[in-house]
Each structure stands twice: as structure tokens, then as C-alpha cells.
Motif scaffolding. Structure first.
Motif, PDB file in Angstrom:
ATOM      1  N   GLY A 227      51.916 -22.324  -1.667  1.00 32.71           N
ATOM      2  CA  GLY A 227      53.001 -21.983  -2.581  1.00 32.71           C
ATOM      3  C   GLY A 227      52.771 -22.551  -3.964  1.00 32.71           C
ATOM      4  N   GLU A 228      52.292 -23.800  -4.016  1.00 30.95           N
ATOM      5  CA  GLU A 228      52.029 -24.425  -5.316  1.00 30.95           C
ATOM      6  C   GLU A 228      50.879 -23.726  -6.042  1.00 30.95           C
ATOM      7  OE1 GLU A 228      51.211 -28.854  -7.273  1.00 30.95           O
ATOM      8  OE2 GLU A 228      51.333 -28.612  -5.089  1.00 30.95           O
ATOM      9  N   LYS A 229      49.806 -23.453  -5.303  1.00 29.44           N
ATOM     10  CA  LYS A 229      48.634 -22.812  -5.920  1.00 29.44           C
ATOM     11  C   LYS A 229      48.964 -21.431  -6.461  1.00 29.44           C
ATOM     12  CE  LYS A 229      43.959 -21.193  -4.845  1.00 29.44           C
ATOM     13  NZ  LYS A 229      42.906 -21.077  -3.798  1.00 29.44           N
ATOM     14  N   GLN A 230      49.611 -20.618  -5.643  1.00 24.48           N
ATOM     15  CA  GLN A 230      49.875 -19.240  -6.060  1.00 24.48           C
ATOM     16  C   GLN A 230      50.940 -19.161  -7.158  1.00 24.48           C
ATOM     17  OE1 GLN A 230      48.034 -16.730  -5.315  1.00 24.48           O
ATOM     18  NE2 GLN A 230      46.800 -17.945  -3.909  1.00 24.48           N
ATOM     19  N   THR A 231      51.913 -20.062  -7.117  1.00 22.84           N
ATOM     20  CA  THR A 231      52.934 -20.068  -8.165  1.00 22.84           C
ATOM     21  C   THR A 231      52.330 -20.516  -9.490  1.00 22.84           C
ATOM     22  OG1 THR A 231      54.643 -20.539  -6.520  1.00 22.84           O
ATOM     23  CG2 THR A 231      55.218 -20.933  -8.824  1.00 22.84           C
ATOM     24  N   SER A 232      51.403 -21.462  -9.444  1.00 24.41           N
ATOM     25  CA  SER A 232      50.706 -21.872 -10.667  1.00 24.41           C
ATOM     26  C   SER A 232      49.984 -20.683 -11.281  1.00 24.41           C
ATOM     27  CB  SER A 232      49.712 -22.994 -10.357  1.00 24.41           C
ATOM     28  OG  SER A 232      50.384 -24.164  -9.942  1.00 24.41           O
ATOM     29  N   ASN A 233      49.331 -19.886 -10.435  1.00 24.46           N
ATOM     30  CA  ASN A 233      48.646 -18.685 -10.927  1.00 24.46           C
ATOM     31  C   ASN A 233      49.632 -17.712 -11.553  1.00 24.46           C
ATOM     32  OD1 ASN A 233      46.215 -19.692  -9.946  1.00 24.46           O
ATOM     33  ND2 ASN A 233      46.327 -18.560  -8.018  1.00 24.46           N
ATOM     34  N   LEU A 234      50.770 -17.521 -10.896  1.00 22.89           N
ATOM     35  CA  LEU A 234      51.769 -16.591 -11.417  1.00 22.89           C
ATOM     36  C   LEU A 234      52.304 -17.052 -12.765  1.00 22.89           C
ATOM     37  CD1 LEU A 234      54.604 -14.824  -9.464  1.00 22.89           C
ATOM     38  CD2 LEU A 234      55.157 -16.064 -11.547  1.00 22.89           C
ATOM     39  N   LEU A 235      52.621 -18.336 -12.878  1.00 20.06           N
ATOM     40  CA  LEU A 235      53.185 -18.854 -14.121  1.00 20.06           C
ATOM     41  C   LEU A 235      52.189 -18.775 -15.268  1.00 20.06           C
ATOM     42  CD1 LEU A 235      55.111 -21.958 -12.737  1.00 20.06           C
ATOM     43  CD2 LEU A 235      56.085 -19.790 -13.504  1.00 20.06           C
ATOM     44  N   GLN A 236      50.905 -18.955 -14.955  1.00 15.40           N
ATOM     45  CA  GLN A 236      49.884 -18.860 -15.999  1.00 15.40           C
ATOM     46  C   GLN A 236      49.743 -17.437 -16.517  1.00 15.40           C
ATOM     47  OE1 GLN A 236      46.269 -20.529 -14.403  1.00 15.40           O
ATOM     48  NE2 GLN A 236      47.191 -22.555 -14.095  1.00 15.40           N
ATOM     49  N   SER A 237      50.001 -16.470 -15.633  1.00 15.85           N
ATOM     50  CA  SER A 237      49.844 -15.061 -16.034  1.00 15.85           C
ATOM     51  C   SER A 237      51.120 -14.489 -16.644  1.00 15.85           C
ATOM     52  CB  SER A 237      49.448 -14.221 -14.821  1.00 15.85           C
ATOM     53  OG  SER A 237      50.509 -14.165 -13.875  1.00 15.85           O
ATOM     54  N   ALA A 238      52.228 -15.189 -16.492  1.00 19.99           N
ATOM     55  CA  ALA A 238      53.509 -14.665 -16.986  1.00 19.99           C
ATOM     56  C   ALA A 238      54.111 -15.645 -17.985  1.00 19.99           C
ATOM     57  CB  ALA A 238      54.464 -14.436 -15.821  1.00 19.99           C
ATOM     58  N   SER A 239      53.907 -15.357 -19.260  1.00 13.15           N
ATOM     59  CA  SER A 239      54.458 -16.244 -20.288  1.00 13.15           C
ATOM     60  C   SER A 239      55.980 -16.160 -20.343  1.00 13.15           C
ATOM     61  CB  SER A 239      53.864 -15.887 -21.656  1.00 13.15           C
ATOM     62  OG  SER A 239      54.161 -14.522 -21.980  1.00 13.15           O
ATOM     63  N   LYS A 240      56.525 -15.043 -19.902  1.00 12.20           N
ATOM     64  CA  LYS A 240      57.975 -14.858 -19.859  1.00 12.20           C
ATOM     65  C   LYS A 240      58.390 -14.547 -18.428  1.00 12.20           C
ATOM     66  CE  LYS A 240      61.775 -12.125 -21.869  1.00 12.20           C
ATOM     67  NZ  LYS A 240      62.434 -11.750 -20.607  1.00 12.20           N
ATOM     68  N   LEU A 241      59.440 -15.211 -17.966  1.00 12.32           N
ATOM     69  CA  LEU A 241      59.942 -14.989 -16.617  1.00 12.32           C
ATOM     70  C   LEU A 241      61.452 -15.234 -16.633  1.00 12.32           C
ATOM     71  CD1 LEU A 241      58.593 -14.305 -13.860  1.00 12.32           C
ATOM     72  CD2 LEU A 241      58.704 -16.744 -13.328  1.00 12.32           C
ATOM     73  N   ASP A 242      62.201 -14.284 -16.102  1.00 13.46           N
ATOM     74  CA  ASP A 242      63.660 -14.424 -16.062  1.00 13.46           C
ATOM     75  C   ASP A 242      64.171 -14.783 -14.678  1.00 13.46           C
ATOM     76  OD1 ASP A 242      64.434 -13.545 -18.841  1.00 13.46           O
ATOM     77  OD2 ASP A 242      63.314 -11.775 -18.201  1.00 13.46           O
ATOM     78  N   ALA A 243      63.445 -14.402 -13.646  1.00 15.25           N
ATOM     79  CA  ALA A 243      63.864 -14.702 -12.279  1.00 15.25           C
ATOM     80  C   ALA A 243      62.648 -14.687 -11.365  1.00 15.25           C
ATOM     81  CB  ALA A 243      64.903 -13.688 -11.796  1.00 15.25           C
ATOM     82  N   LEU A 244      62.770 -15.398 -10.242  1.00 13.57           N
ATOM     83  CA  LEU A 244      61.671 -15.482  -9.285  1.00 13.57           C
ATOM     84  C   LEU A 244      62.237 -15.558  -7.883  1.00 13.57           C
ATOM     85  CD1 LEU A 244      58.547 -15.976  -8.820  1.00 13.57           C
ATOM     86  CD2 LEU A 244      59.097 -18.420  -8.849  1.00 13.57           C
TER      87      LEU A 244
END
Length: 350
Positions: A227-244
Motif C-alpha cells: 500500500g505504501e509503495k503503490q500510493t507513493s507511485n500514485l502521488l508522484q504521478s498525480a500532482s493534483k488529487l481531490d479524493a482517493l
């Protein structure tokens, strides 16, 4: 968390948070049926009273995951609530052949009822049918066998509705914040599993109905590390995020760690399953986690209550039907700060 998912689960109950204390108030009600309601079965008032002794065999996978550990813990605790119930529980295993052997041992011991959460529903189908053929009624818990011939009653969660309810909650929050085109991320479980596919489909369908779409998406493995690894990848690819939406509160420990490490808290997060850790975070209102969608291991408590009733030839007290239903699907309630105290009793350690 591997399973074959049941495609049609028509019998919906009103709360996944059936506590460790009972299947339903319906099953253990002390109130007598109304005199003018002939459809109510006469056993309603007697269900909570000690009845015929029942030996229940129990088999589940290894407790190597918070949710799975809670399954066995809840089953044992529920059995202890009934003085006439003896629980014969095997040691949890993720070895399919070993679980089959354990169930065969329970069959040979001539238990009255079997509660089985199979590591692999397809692989355990034959031994479930063997038990049924031997006259031992089987409660198939969550991961479904390939045929109804292998069980008397199935009880489990609703993966599709988990996604739907997570999507609906996020959509409502986005509309309340007047965010017209939100970026909505998803941290799924193992993509090859039917349960993950159903959760993702429900999430997508709900957002589509509300005029939104799923944005960046990654798949983890139901563990904090993944969960930590994949979320780090997601956050790096998404400079903007409103919900998860994160599918699983066990892997959510890592998801939240990644969010904190990235110092990204300017969005709301929804979890899945209903861990005690997640509920405490929701209650504190200090983290992005604002809700979790239940897939409660309290279903194991309900399975033991059902097994007791089947072993004693009783129905669910407040139902007009004389028999226990063939299928029971728990409901994926959305737990928020406003109602979290109501559901804390079914929270599990992640």
C-alpha cells in the motif's frame, strides 16, 4: 484475500456491522411474535434460549492479515456466547490440501454443522459437497464454493456495493465542495482477483452515474508495504488529487504512511473493510481519511449464529420463512465521523 465471487447475492441485510453478539436481533429476539401476525414463525422467542447441543466445525485460512485474524477471533467469541455450542476449530492454513484434510477430519468427527471460509472456493468445493452429502450442513463464509450443492447457506460481503458506496460518498463530498471536475484516485487490491474487479467496477459505476470518472489508479496487494509503495507511485504521478479510495484498511496503514511521507493531505480519503485503526483516525478527524466502507469480519459471528440455528432446526426469528435463507449478503455501510461510534464494536485490528 483470494476468492471466487458469487455473481448473484440477492438477499441483502441492512447492516454489515452485525456485532459480534448476534446474527441479527431477529435471530435472538426475546420478544414473542405478535398475536395478530400469523406469518411470524413461533420460534422467535425461543432462539436466544439454550437449545439442543450443537458441535460446530470451523475452518478458515491462516490469520496472516488483520481482517482474516478477526474472522477466526469473531467466530470463537461468538461460539462462547452459547452454552450449548461446542466449537471444533482447525488451525488456519493457506495450504489448500491441508485445509481439505482438516475439513475431512471434521466430517469424520461427525460435527453437526460446518462453517468454512475456504482459502480457495473452487478447490474446497468438493469437500464442502462431501460434507453436505454426509448430512452435515455447511455455512460457506465469504469465498464462495463453485456450486450451491456444496453449502446450505452462503454468507459474505458485497464487493460491488463496497465500490458503489465508496464512489457515492466521494461524489457527494465533491459536490458539497463545488468541485466540478475532481481528480479521484484509487488504490485497489490485487487486480487478478474477482473481489478487486468487483470493487473497482462498483466504484467506477457509481462515479460515472454522478458525472465523475476514476483518475490515477494503482493496484497493491492487501499489505501495508504494498500500500505504501503503490500510493507513493500514485502521488508522484498525480500532482493534483481531490479524493482517493483505498480498497483495504490493512494496506491502508501503508497508504496513509505514504501520504504523510509526501506531506499530501489536501484531499479526502475513503478506506475499505472497517479496521479499528481506520475508525480511530476517522474519529480524530486529523488525517485525510474521512470514511471507510465496511466489509466486516463480523460476518463470522453471524455464521456461527446461523450454524447454531441450523443445528437446532430453527429459523431466523423475525422472518416469516421457517428456514434460514440460502444466501445472506452483508451491507457495506459507510462509516464517517458522525456515525463511527456505532460501528466501533466491529472494528478489527489492522
Amino acid at each position: 484475500m483470494t476468492e471466487q465471487s458469487l455473481h448473484r447475492r440477492r438477499f441483502l441485510l441492512g447492516g454489515a456491522a452485525v456485532g459480534a453478539g448476534a446474527l441479527l436481533t431477529a435471530c435472538t429476539s426475546n420478544e414473542a411474535p405478535a398475536q395478530n401476525n400469523a406469518a411470524n414463525v413461533a420460534n422467535a422467542g425461543a432462539n436466544s434460549q439454550p437449545g439442543t447441543p450443537v458441535t460446530i466445525g470451523f475452518s478458515a485460512p491462516a490469520a496472516d492479515h488483520g481482517w482474516m485474524a478477526a474472522i477466526t477471533k469473531n467466530a470463537r467469541a461468538q461460539a462462547q456466547k452459547f452454552s450449548e455450542v461446542t466449537l471444533n476449530a482447525t488451525e488456519g492454513t493457506n495450504d489448500v490440501n491441508q485445509q481439505i484434510s482438516q475439513v475431512e477430519t471434521l466430517i469424520n468427527a461427525k460435527v453437526n454443522v460446518l462453517v468454512i471460509l475456504p482459502f480457495d472456493g473452487k478447490a474446497l468445493t468438493a469437500v464442502g459437497q462431501q460434507a453436505m452429502d454426509a448430512g452435515i450442513q455447511v455455512i460457506n463464509l465469504d469465498r464462495v464454493f463453485d456450486t450451491p450443492l456444496a453449502y446450505r447457506t452462503w454468507i459474505g460481503g458485497d464487493n460491488y456495493r463496497m465500490g458503489v458506496n465508496a464512489g457515492n460518498y466521494i461524489a457527494q463530498q465533491m459536490k458539497a465542495k463545488n468541485i466540478a471536475s475532481p481528480v479521484i484516485g484509487e488504490v485497489a487490491g490485487i487486480d487478478s482477483l474477482p473481489l478487486t474487479q468487483e470493487r473497482s467496477k462498483g466504484f467506477k459505476d457509481a462515479l460515472t452515474r454522478q458525472g465523475f470518472t476514476v483518475g490515477p489508479r494503482v493496484a497493491a496487494e492487501f499489505t501495508p508495504e504494498s500500500g505504501e509503495k503503490q500510493t507513493s507511485n500514485l502521488l508522484q504521478s498525480a500532482s493534483k488529487l481531490d479524493a482517493l479510495w483505498n480498497h483495504d484498511d490493512d494496506q491502508g496503514v501503508g497508504v496513509i504512511a505514504a501520504i504523510n511521507n509526501a506531506n499530501r493531505k489536501n484531499f479526502l480519503m475513503v478506506g475499505g473493510a472497517g479496521s479499528k485503526n481506520a475508525m480511530n483516525l476517522i474519529k480524530s478527524d486529523a488525517e485525510p481519511l474521512k470514511a471507510t466502507v465496511l466489509y466486516s469480519p463480523s460476518m463470522a459471528s453471524s455464521a456461527i449464529s446461523l450454524a447454531r440455528l441450523l443445528g437446532q432446526g430453527k429459523g431466523a426469528g423475525d422472518f416469516a420463512e421457517h428456514e434460514i435463507p440460502a444466501e445472506i449478503t452483508t451491507y457495506s455501510a459507510v462509516v464517517t465521523k458522525e456515525n463511527v461510534d456505532k460501528y466501533m464494536d466491529v472494528g478489527f485490528d489492522s
